[in-house]
Every structure is written in structure tokens, then in C-alpha cells.
Design an enzyme around this catalytic site. Structure first.
Site, mmCIF file in Angstrom:
data_model
loop_
_atom_site.group_PDB
_atom_site.id
_atom_site.type_symbol
_atom_site.label_atom_id
_atom_site.label_comp_id
_atom_site.label_asym_id
_atom_site.label_seq_id
_atom_site.Cartn_x
_atom_site.Cartn_y
_atom_site.Cartn_z
ATOM 1 N N GLY A 226 -29.471 14.084 24.706
ATOM 2 C CA GLY A 226 -28.366 15.032 24.746
ATOM 3 C C GLY A 226 -27.283 14.605 25.715
ATOM 4 O O GLY A 226 -26.786 13.473 25.674
ATOM 5 N N ASP A 256 -27.562 12.575 13.618
ATOM 6 C CA ASP A 256 -27.310 11.732 12.444
ATOM 7 C C ASP A 256 -26.201 10.722 12.730
ATOM 8 O O ASP A 256 -26.263 9.567 12.277
ATOM 9 C CB ASP A 256 -26.930 12.597 11.240
ATOM 10 C CG ASP A 256 -28.052 13.535 10.837
ATOM 11 O OD1 ASP A 256 -29.223 13.162 11.022
ATOM 12 O OD2 ASP A 256 -27.761 14.635 10.343
#
Length: 309
Positions: A226, A256
């Protein structure tokens, strides 16, 4: 450049919209509705095309929603091949709350597959594999498809001398490691679930990544963290790439986008560290897009240049 094939077994018609405030028991008037053909492998192929590359996307859809999905995807992506199924394609709903900036994501249940359908999908994948190619297996598995399906794809990839990239979780990720894949991309929660450890420290994370590589589960491990960037491991060692600071609008598609940029760079023969930097830039760039929109190429390139300086 090596060819890239992506596989999406459980795509979703992504619907994104916004409301002023999410409250119960009231009709909520939405605005700014957007429809996108979503799902892990499809999103990877869409981002690869946005970044100037080319990928063939195999995706499974059926029913009336599947027709809508196919129309949206074919209007955007070159080289998509439909795997026809009987069940109706699922939907996901992404709602942004304007008053707080919070984001709510609702994922509806997908169709149930029959054995002959998933075995047929394996046959099609085997036909499309070629030596030196990358095959990206990304996203959830629908009901009726065995947990070891990504592992079966990995087995076919090895037989074809192709490289299998897996972005999965739980039993599907575990089965992939048993087949010795080329690359996995878990996040911290997924890797924690796999190992049964909290993995709160960098030392713990590095130790797990080294073990996966040394045990032959995956040649490369890309652990996405993250806002802390990502940690990468291979036979050459472990290194990290910090994330650039961005003002996040939506987290949809960040993983993705990360996978797409990483595979695109590797398929182009770039070293892992360069591909890793490009992947982190793409993941961060996805946060700048609204709702279910994928990252924009100009944002990826700008952030990539920042990470090089």
C-alpha cells in the site's frame, strides 16, 4: 517483447457512482454513473494497453450482463477472447460518498461453473500458451472451479516453457506455490493468511519472501504494501521500493495496475528493479483515478520519473 496472456475467470461488470451521503432506509440519488469491464486479468490487459503494450485477454462471461460486458471490453481492448459460460456475469458496485470522501465497494455473487466449462477453459489456455510467454492469472475464482485451478494453469505454463504470474489469495495462492510459478503478487494480508503470521515487521516480511524463493515456490515475489510501497524478492536478494505520495481518490485497480506495469516491463526484457519501480508508480497512479477507472499513462510515467530521481 515476449507475448502476454491474461486470464480472468470471474470478471465483473463494474458500476461506479457517487452520493452526497450514504444513509440507511432512504432512496439515495446517485450521480456520475460509469460502467467498466472489470476483473483482475482484464484490468491487467487494459492497463498494459494504456501503457503502450499488448496483451491477449481470455475472459469468461455469460448471460445478458455478459453481453454488456463483452461490448464494453471489445470497444476498449484489442485482442480479447471470450470464454462462453451459461451463468450470468456478476456485477460490482463502487459508491463514493462526497461528504466524507469514503468509498464503499459491493461485490455481488458470481455464476457457478460446471466441470466441462472450467476444463474447456484449461484447453483454451493450453492452446494459447507459447515458449517465453507470460500468462497472468489474476482475480477470484467462481463457484464450481477448483481451488487449484491457478496451479493447473501453472503446470501448463511450465510444459509450454512459459512464465506464470499469479495474483490470487488463499487456497488458490497456496496451490500455485506448489507448482513453482514465476511470480506471485500478494498483499500483506494475503501473505499473512498464507503463513499464519502477522508479518508486522520488515524482518518478518523479508524472511517469508526469501523462504518462498529458496523453497522454489516462486522465482519472484512482489509483496505490495500500500502506502509503504512494495518489497521484492528473487534469487538475487530482497529490495524495497517506496511509494510516491499521492492524493488518493479511489483504490480500485491499484493492484491490477501494479501487476500490469511489472509484467509489461519484464516482458520487455527490463531488469527486475526497473520493473518494480514502474509497478509501484502504476499502483500509485491508479489511486489518482476516480471510481473504477484504471490508471492513466501520463500519471504512471510522471511518478516513475519521480521514483528514479
Amino acid at each position: 517483447m515476449a507475448s502476454i496472456l491474461t486470464l480472468t475467470m470471474n470478471p465483473a461488470l463494474d458500476v461506479s457512482t457517487s452520493v452526497d451521503k450514504v444513509v440507511s432506509k432512504h432512496k439515495l440519488r446517485c450521480s456520475g454513473i460509469r460502467f467498466d469491464p472489470g476483473g483482475g486479468g482484464v484490468n491487467v490487459a487494459r492497463v498494459i494497453q494504456r501503457l503502450g503494450g499488448k496483451a491477449t485477454a481470455l475472459y469468461a462471461v455469460g448471460g445478458p450482463l455478459g453481453e454488456v460486458y463483452q461490448g464494453l471490453l471489445e470497444a476498449e481492448l484489442d485482442g480479447a477472447t471470450r470464454i462462453a459460460i451459461e451463468g450470468n456475469t456478476r456485477q460490482s458496485l463502487n459508491v463514493s460518498e462526497n461528504s466524507t470522501g469514503e468509498e464503499y465497494r459491493f461485490v455481488l455473487e458470481g455464476p457457478e461453473w460446471r466441470e466441462k466449462e472450467w476444463r474447456g477453459a484449461l484447453d483454451l489456455i493450453e492452446e494459447r500458451l507459447s515458449a517465453g510467454a507470460y500468462v497472468v492469472v489474476s482475480g477470484s475464482l467462481p463457484q464450481g472451479v477448483p481451488d487449484d485451478f491457478p496451479g493447473r494453469v501453472a503446470r501448463l505454463a511450465k510444459q509450454a516453457e512459459a512464465r506464470c504470474v499469479v495474483d490470487a489469495s488463499g487456497a488458490a495462492l497456496e496451490a500455485s506455490l506448489e507448482e513453482s510459478v514465476f511470480l506471485i503478487k500478494p498483499n500483506r494480508r494475503e501473505l499473512s493468511d498464507l503463513t499464519g503470521s502477522d508479518l508486522d515487521t520488515r524482518e518478518e516480511q523479508e524472511a517469508v519472501l526469501r523462504k518462498i524463493v529458496e523453497d522454489g515456490g516462486s522465482e519472484v515475489v512482489a509483496l505490495s504494501l500500500g502506502g509503504d510501497g512494495a518489497l521484492f524478492a528473487s534469487a538475487d536478494g530482497v529490495f524495497d521500493i517506496g511509494a510516491p505520495e499521492v492524493e488518493a481518490r479511489s483504490a480500485v485497480g491499484a493492484g491490477d495496475s501494479f501487476v500490469a506495469a511489472l509484467v509489461l516491463r519484464l516482458a520487455d526484457g527490463k531488469p527486475l528493479e526497473d520493473a518494480a519501480r514502474y509497478a509501484v508508480a502504476a499502483g500509485a497512479a491508479a489511486l489518482l483515478s476516480e471510481g473504477t477507472e484504471m490508471c492513466r499513462a501520463e500519471d504512471v510515467e510522471r511518478l516513475y520519473e519521480e521514483l528514479q530521481s
